[in-house]
Design a protein around this motif. Structure first.
Motif, PDB file in Angstrom:
ATOM      1  N   TYR A 168      24.318  31.592  35.574  1.00  0.00           N
ATOM      2  CA  TYR A 168      24.161  30.647  34.478  1.00  0.00           C
ATOM      3  C   TYR A 168      24.876  29.337  34.824  1.00  0.00           C
ATOM      4  O   TYR A 168      26.041  29.348  35.236  1.00  0.00           O
ATOM      5  N   ASN A 169      24.161  28.241  34.680  1.00  0.00           N
ATOM      6  CA  ASN A 169      24.689  26.910  35.021  1.00  0.00           C
ATOM      7  C   ASN A 169      25.213  26.833  36.456  1.00  0.00           C
ATOM      8  O   ASN A 169      26.107  26.053  36.760  1.00  0.00           O
ATOM      9  N   ARG A 170      24.666  27.689  37.292  1.00  0.00           N
ATOM     10  CA  ARG A 170      25.036  27.727  38.718  1.00  0.00           C
ATOM     11  C   ARG A 170      26.552  27.860  38.929  1.00  0.00           C
ATOM     12  O   ARG A 170      27.138  27.256  39.809  1.00  0.00           O
ATOM     13  N   GLN A 171      27.170  28.702  38.097  1.00  0.00           N
ATOM     14  CA  GLN A 171      28.596  28.986  38.269  1.00  0.00           C
ATOM     15  C   GLN A 171      28.820  29.609  39.641  1.00  0.00           C
ATOM     16  O   GLN A 171      28.103  30.520  40.040  1.00  0.00           O
ATOM     17  N   GLN A 172      29.829  29.160  40.338  1.00  0.00           N
ATOM     18  CA  GLN A 172      30.093  29.652  41.692  1.00  0.00           C
ATOM     19  C   GLN A 172      31.046  30.848  41.643  1.00  0.00           C
ATOM     20  O   GLN A 172      32.225  30.743  41.974  1.00  0.00           O
ATOM     21  N   ILE A 173      30.490  31.997  41.249  1.00  0.00           N
ATOM     22  CA  ILE A 173      31.316  33.183  41.027  1.00  0.00           C
ATOM     23  C   ILE A 173      30.962  34.367  41.918  1.00  0.00           C
ATOM     24  O   ILE A 173      31.699  35.354  41.956  1.00  0.00           O
ATOM     25  N   LEU A 174      29.848  34.306  42.635  1.00  0.00           N
ATOM     26  CA  LEU A 174      29.377  35.498  43.345  1.00  0.00           C
ATOM     27  C   LEU A 174      30.208  35.832  44.579  1.00  0.00           C
ATOM     28  O   LEU A 174      30.633  36.976  44.742  1.00  0.00           O
ATOM     29  N   VAL A 175      30.437  34.869  45.448  1.00  0.00           N
ATOM     30  CA  VAL A 175      31.214  35.140  46.657  1.00  0.00           C
ATOM     31  C   VAL A 175      32.660  35.476  46.304  1.00  0.00           C
ATOM     32  O   VAL A 175      33.261  36.364  46.902  1.00  0.00           O
ATOM     33  N   LYS A 176      33.194  34.813  45.288  1.00  0.00           N
ATOM     34  CA  LYS A 176      34.571  35.092  44.852  1.00  0.00           C
ATOM     35  C   LYS A 176      34.719  36.532  44.360  1.00  0.00           C
ATOM     36  O   LYS A 176      35.806  37.084  44.374  1.00  0.00           O
ATOM     37  N   ASN A 177      33.625  37.098  43.903  1.00  0.00           N
ATOM     38  CA  ASN A 177      33.641  38.451  43.345  1.00  0.00           C
ATOM     39  C   ASN A 177      32.707  39.371  44.125  1.00  0.00           C
ATOM     40  O   ASN A 177      32.024  40.221  43.553  1.00  0.00           O
ATOM     41  N   ILE A 178      32.706  39.237  45.447  1.00  0.00           N
ATOM     42  CA  ILE A 178      31.750  39.961  46.287  1.00  0.00           C
ATOM     43  C   ILE A 178      31.899  41.477  46.164  1.00  0.00           C
ATOM     44  O   ILE A 178      30.903  42.201  46.168  1.00  0.00           O
ATOM     45  N   GLU A 179      33.110  41.980  46.010  1.00  0.00           N
ATOM     46  CA  GLU A 179      33.277  43.430  45.878  1.00  0.00           C
ATOM     47  C   GLU A 179      32.703  43.934  44.557  1.00  0.00           C
ATOM     48  O   GLU A 179      32.105  45.019  44.506  1.00  0.00           O
ATOM     49  N   LEU A 180      32.849  43.156  43.488  1.00  0.00           N
ATOM     50  CA  LEU A 180      32.245  43.534  42.206  1.00  0.00           C
ATOM     51  C   LEU A 180      30.718  43.497  42.314  1.00  0.00           C
ATOM     52  O   LEU A 180      30.028  44.344  41.735  1.00  0.00           O
ATOM     53  N   LEU A 181      30.211  42.522  43.055  1.00  0.00           N
ATOM     54  CA  LEU A 181      28.778  42.403  43.268  1.00  0.00           C
ATOM     55  C   LEU A 181      28.246  43.635  44.015  1.00  0.00           C
ATOM     56  O   LEU A 181      27.255  44.236  43.611  1.00  0.00           O
ATOM     57  N   ARG A 182      28.921  44.009  45.074  1.00  0.00           N
ATOM     58  CA  ARG A 182      28.520  45.202  45.839  1.00  0.00           C
ATOM     59  C   ARG A 182      28.560  46.457  44.965  1.00  0.00           C
ATOM     60  O   ARG A 182      27.657  47.286  44.996  1.00  0.00           O
TER      61      ARG A 182
END
Length: 173
Positions: free
Chosen positions: A21-35
């Motif tokens: 949402y709104n291109r928040q830059q949160i994915l790489v910072k939370n890569i373990e949660l993403l996995r």
């Protein structure tokens, strides 16, 4: 409200783009949660290729049941939203819809039609680190590029900054 409908066929490979949402830059910072969010999906699927960037991701995915694609994406987004620390910047509209303001509501999908289409989308996935971050594919750790180098699908210096192998004009987002 639009009458947007998705079309899938069983056992097809699908290219998917999911954006925050709104291109928040949160994915790489939370890569373990993403996995962990992908691991917690209760449906059977395979991610063939992918890349995670700070604000979006691209994947080539396959499952036996076409009806599962939307369920898989929904489950993944829900898992990640639950695992991510609470976001207190929600709008009143988001609160009413029980949205956490983490993901765009929809996602982009494209059914892969043939080998040429597959190769085009695979190139696009691995080109994304150059396009958005100016980082060579071999140097971006959050993609499947190295897996495909090991399989001799790509040379390690593919899409270097001197010769981008014709992917400069790709725009699949």
């Amino acid at each position: 409200m639009s009458n947007f409908k998705r079309y899938y066929q069983d056992k097809n490979i699908v290219f998917i783009t999911i954006v925050t949402y709104n291109r928040q830059q949160i994915l790489v910072k939370n890569i373990e949660l993403l996995r962990q969010s992908f691991k917690n999906v209760k449906y059977s699927y395979e991610i063939i290729a992918g890349i995670v960037l700070p604000d979006h991701l691209h994947i080539l995915m396959q499952t036996d049941k076409a009806s599962d694609y939307s369920k898989i994406i929904s489950s993944f987004k829900s898992n990640f939203s639950r695992l991510l620390p609470k976001n207190m910047n929600q709008t009143q509209k988001q609160l009413l819809r029980r949205e956490k303001g983490i993901w765009q509501r929809k996602y982009y999908d494209h059914i892969i039609r043939d080998d040429m289409d597959f190769n085009k989308h695979l190139d696009y996935i691995h080109y994304n680190s150059v396009k958005h971050l100016n980082i060579a594919p071999k140097d971006w750790e959050f993609s499947s590029f190295k897996k495909f180098v090991k399989q001799d699908f790509y040379q390690e210096d593919w899409c270097n900054f001197n010769d981008k192998n014709g992917v400069l004009n790709m725009d699949l987002e």
